[in-house]
Design a protein around this motif. Structure first.
Motif, PDB file in Angstrom:
ATOM      1  N   SER A 120       0.837  -1.198   0.000  1.00  0.00           N
ATOM      2  CA  SER A 120       0.000   0.000   0.000  1.00  0.00           C
ATOM      3  C   SER A 120       0.879   1.258   0.000  1.00  0.00           C
ATOM      4  O   SER A 120       1.666   1.465  -0.915  1.00  0.00           O
ATOM      5  CB  SER A 120      -0.951  -0.051   1.197  1.00  0.00           C
ATOM      6  OG  SER A 120      -1.956   0.915   1.090  1.00  0.00           O
ATOM      7  N   PHE A 121       0.768   2.119   1.019  1.00  0.00           N
ATOM      8  CA  PHE A 121       1.634   3.295   1.099  1.00  0.00           C
ATOM      9  C   PHE A 121       3.099   2.882   1.060  1.00  0.00           C
ATOM     10  O   PHE A 121       3.949   3.590   0.496  1.00  0.00           O
ATOM     11  CB  PHE A 121       1.336   4.079   2.380  1.00  0.00           C
ATOM     12  CG  PHE A 121       2.238   5.259   2.605  1.00  0.00           C
ATOM     13  CD1 PHE A 121       2.036   6.451   1.926  1.00  0.00           C
ATOM     14  CD2 PHE A 121       3.299   5.175   3.495  1.00  0.00           C
ATOM     15  CE1 PHE A 121       2.878   7.537   2.118  1.00  0.00           C
ATOM     16  CE2 PHE A 121       4.144   6.262   3.702  1.00  0.00           C
ATOM     17  CZ  PHE A 121       3.928   7.448   3.010  1.00  0.00           C
ATOM     18  N   GLY A 122       3.401   1.714   1.636  1.00  0.00           N
ATOM     19  CA  GLY A 122       4.763   1.208   1.592  1.00  0.00           C
ATOM     20  C   GLY A 122       5.244   0.966   0.175  1.00  0.00           C
ATOM     21  O   GLY A 122       6.449   1.008  -0.092  1.00  0.00           O
ATOM     22  N   GLY A 123       4.321   0.699  -0.752  1.00  0.00           N
ATOM     23  CA  GLY A 123       4.704   0.565  -2.149  1.00  0.00           C
ATOM     24  C   GLY A 123       5.194   1.874  -2.731  1.00  0.00           C
ATOM     25  O   GLY A 123       6.143   1.908  -3.534  1.00  0.00           O
ATOM     26  N   LEU A 124       4.546   2.984  -2.346  1.00  0.00           N
ATOM     27  CA  LEU A 124       5.008   4.299  -2.797  1.00  0.00           C
ATOM     28  C   LEU A 124       6.396   4.598  -2.235  1.00  0.00           C
ATOM     29  O   LEU A 124       7.229   5.221  -2.908  1.00  0.00           O
ATOM     30  CB  LEU A 124       4.017   5.381  -2.362  1.00  0.00           C
ATOM     31  CG  LEU A 124       2.560   5.204  -2.801  1.00  0.00           C
ATOM     32  CD1 LEU A 124       1.708   6.375  -2.288  1.00  0.00           C
ATOM     33  CD2 LEU A 124       2.445   5.076  -4.318  1.00  0.00           C
ATOM     34  N   VAL A 125       6.633   4.149  -1.011  1.00  0.00           N
ATOM     35  CA  VAL A 125       7.936   4.373  -0.382  1.00  0.00           C
ATOM     36  C   VAL A 125       9.012   3.509  -1.027  1.00  0.00           C
ATOM     37  O   VAL A 125      10.118   3.986  -1.303  1.00  0.00           O
ATOM     38  CB  VAL A 125       7.850   4.081   1.134  1.00  0.00           C
ATOM     39  CG1 VAL A 125       9.230   4.158   1.778  1.00  0.00           C
ATOM     40  CG2 VAL A 125       6.896   5.057   1.811  1.00  0.00           C
ATOM     41  N   THR A 126       8.702   2.246  -1.291  1.00  0.00           N
ATOM     42  CA  THR A 126       9.734   1.366  -1.855  1.00  0.00           C
ATOM     43  C   THR A 126      10.097   1.778  -3.282  1.00  0.00           C
ATOM     44  O   THR A 126      11.256   1.673  -3.674  1.00  0.00           O
ATOM     45  CB  THR A 126       9.300  -0.104  -1.820  1.00  0.00           C
ATOM     46  OG1 THR A 126       8.030  -0.264  -2.478  1.00  0.00           O
ATOM     47  CG2 THR A 126       9.181  -0.599  -0.387  1.00  0.00           C
ATOM     48  N   ARG A 127       9.131   2.242  -4.041  1.00  0.00           N
ATOM     49  CA  ARG A 127       9.505   2.706  -5.387  1.00  0.00           C
ATOM     50  C   ARG A 127      10.367   3.953  -5.282  1.00  0.00           C
ATOM     51  O   ARG A 127      11.297   4.140  -6.080  1.00  0.00           O
ATOM     52  CB  ARG A 127       8.277   2.946  -6.246  1.00  0.00           C
ATOM     53  CG  ARG A 127       7.516   4.225  -5.972  1.00  0.00           C
ATOM     54  CD  ARG A 127       6.396   4.423  -6.966  1.00  0.00           C
ATOM     55  NE  ARG A 127       5.743   5.704  -6.803  1.00  0.00           N
ATOM     56  CZ  ARG A 127       4.663   6.077  -7.492  1.00  0.00           C
ATOM     57  NH1 ARG A 127       4.119   5.259  -8.362  1.00  0.00           N
ATOM     58  NH2 ARG A 127       4.136   7.267  -7.302  1.00  0.00           N
ATOM     59  N   LEU A 227       9.976   5.124 -12.772  1.00  0.00           N
ATOM     60  CA  LEU A 227      10.366   3.866 -12.145  1.00  0.00           C
ATOM     61  C   LEU A 227      10.673   2.811 -13.198  1.00  0.00           C
ATOM     62  O   LEU A 227      11.643   2.056 -13.083  1.00  0.00           O
ATOM     63  CB  LEU A 227       9.268   3.376 -11.204  1.00  0.00           C
ATOM     64  CG  LEU A 227       9.516   2.030 -10.518  1.00  0.00           C
ATOM     65  CD1 LEU A 227      10.740   2.100  -9.605  1.00  0.00           C
ATOM     66  CD2 LEU A 227       8.284   1.602  -9.716  1.00  0.00           C
ATOM     67  N   GLY A 228       9.855   2.754 -14.240  1.00  0.00           N
ATOM     68  CA  GLY A 228      10.066   1.784 -15.299  1.00  0.00           C
ATOM     69  C   GLY A 228      11.421   1.935 -15.959  1.00  0.00           C
ATOM     70  O   GLY A 228      12.104   0.942 -16.246  1.00  0.00           O
TER      71      GLY A 228
END
Length: 299
Positions: A120-127, A227-228
């Motif tokens: 979730s929000f952690g996905g925005l952080v990891t990217r 990111l891609g």
């Protein structure tokens, strides 16, 4: 403690540890593999908002048993991890720099492969961590989206909660959360111990952290193209996973994100926005063989 279904209170072998960061100690749960099964890789799990390391409790032992050194963290400002008073320090880009440094520490400067997962929000952080230069052997985005939260109940909860938190404080904001939860189907059947855990976790978090993350969730731009480019230029594989009943970012939006990233994509039956506690068996059945394949390809 016994729980009737997978939850943040699921028993596990993970030890509580603290990891150094620019924001101070980061609280984590770490479960190391048996030496004979050790694959020589770290799996770093980053929770969502306002989640915590315990959201991965049902997955710690299976990931460790599969040969990974698994580390689940509390993001700075949430639960047992502290942080600064500046709200801007908790937006995805700023937290991504913290996670980037953590990845590089756990990966011993690149000598140990790190598999990075953000929920979730952690996905925005990891990217954001990958965009900041984190050297990862693979990136998994779990029930995360391409940009800010779309219109819906989760966004509305943030909109309603922000002024309460700013003017009346944490206790009043938690009362609002509990009132909203009480209207959710099935909430009455959630064990009281689990409700108490959610309450303690929220109240232990920093107001600045909650406000900064909420702001990020409402204003994060679409960084998928950027990111891609980074993933493709570095040869880093990626995986997008969501539950079939995800009610935050639509499944269609997550599928589109996977296509734009040239990532593998999986939809899990019997799960909504949190497969890590709703159907960890199905999630692990997708994650573990994918992660092993990534390590083989890197090797």
């Amino acid at each position: 403690m016994t729980v009737p279904f997978p939850s943040p209170l699921t028993p596990h072998r993970g030890a509580r540890v603290e990891l150094p960061s620019r924001y101070g100690p980061i609280a984590a749960l770490r479960a190391k593999p048996d030496p004979e099964a050790d694959l020589g890789a770290v799996a770093l799990l980053v929770p969502g908002y306002p989640g915590s390391k315990e959201d991965f409790a049902p997955m710690l032992d299976p990931i460790s048993d599969a040969g990974f050194d698994v580390v689940a963290i509390d993001l700075p400002g949430l639960n047992e991890s502290g942080g600064p008073e500046d709200e801007a320090a908790y937006r995805p880009g700023a937290l991504g720099e913290v996670v980037c440094e953590l990845v590089n520490d756990l990966g011993a400067g690149g000598s140990t492969p790190v598999l990075l997962l953000g929920h979730s929000f952690g996905g925005l952080v990891t990217r954001a961590a990958v965009l900041a230069g984190a050297r990862v052997a693979g990136l998994t985005l779990l029930c995360s989206g391409p940009s800010e939260l779309p219109d819906g109940d989760r966004r509305q909860a943030i909109i309603e909660g922000e002024p309460i938190l700013r003017t009346k404080g944490m206790a009043a904001a938690q009362e609002l959360r509990e009132a909203r939860d009480a209207r959710r189907p099935g909430w009455a059947h959630v064990p009281q111990r689990l409700k108490e855990f959610y309450r303690r976790r929220f109240l232990a978090s920093k107001p600045a952290g909650l406000l900064g993350m909420a702001d990020g969730l409402r204003h994060e731009p679409d960084l998928v193209p950027k990111l891609g480019v980074v993933l493709q230029s570095s040869g880093t594989p990626s995986l997008v996973i969501c539950g079939e009943g995800d009610d935050v970012w639509p499944v269609s939006a997550q599928r589109d994100m996977a296509e734009r990233l040239d990532a593998d994509f999986a939809v899990l039956a019997g799960a909504g926005h949190s497969p890590n506690v709703e159907n960890p068996e199905a999630l692990l059945a997708t994650l573990l063989p994918t992660w092993r394949a990534w390590l083989t390809e890197k090797g």
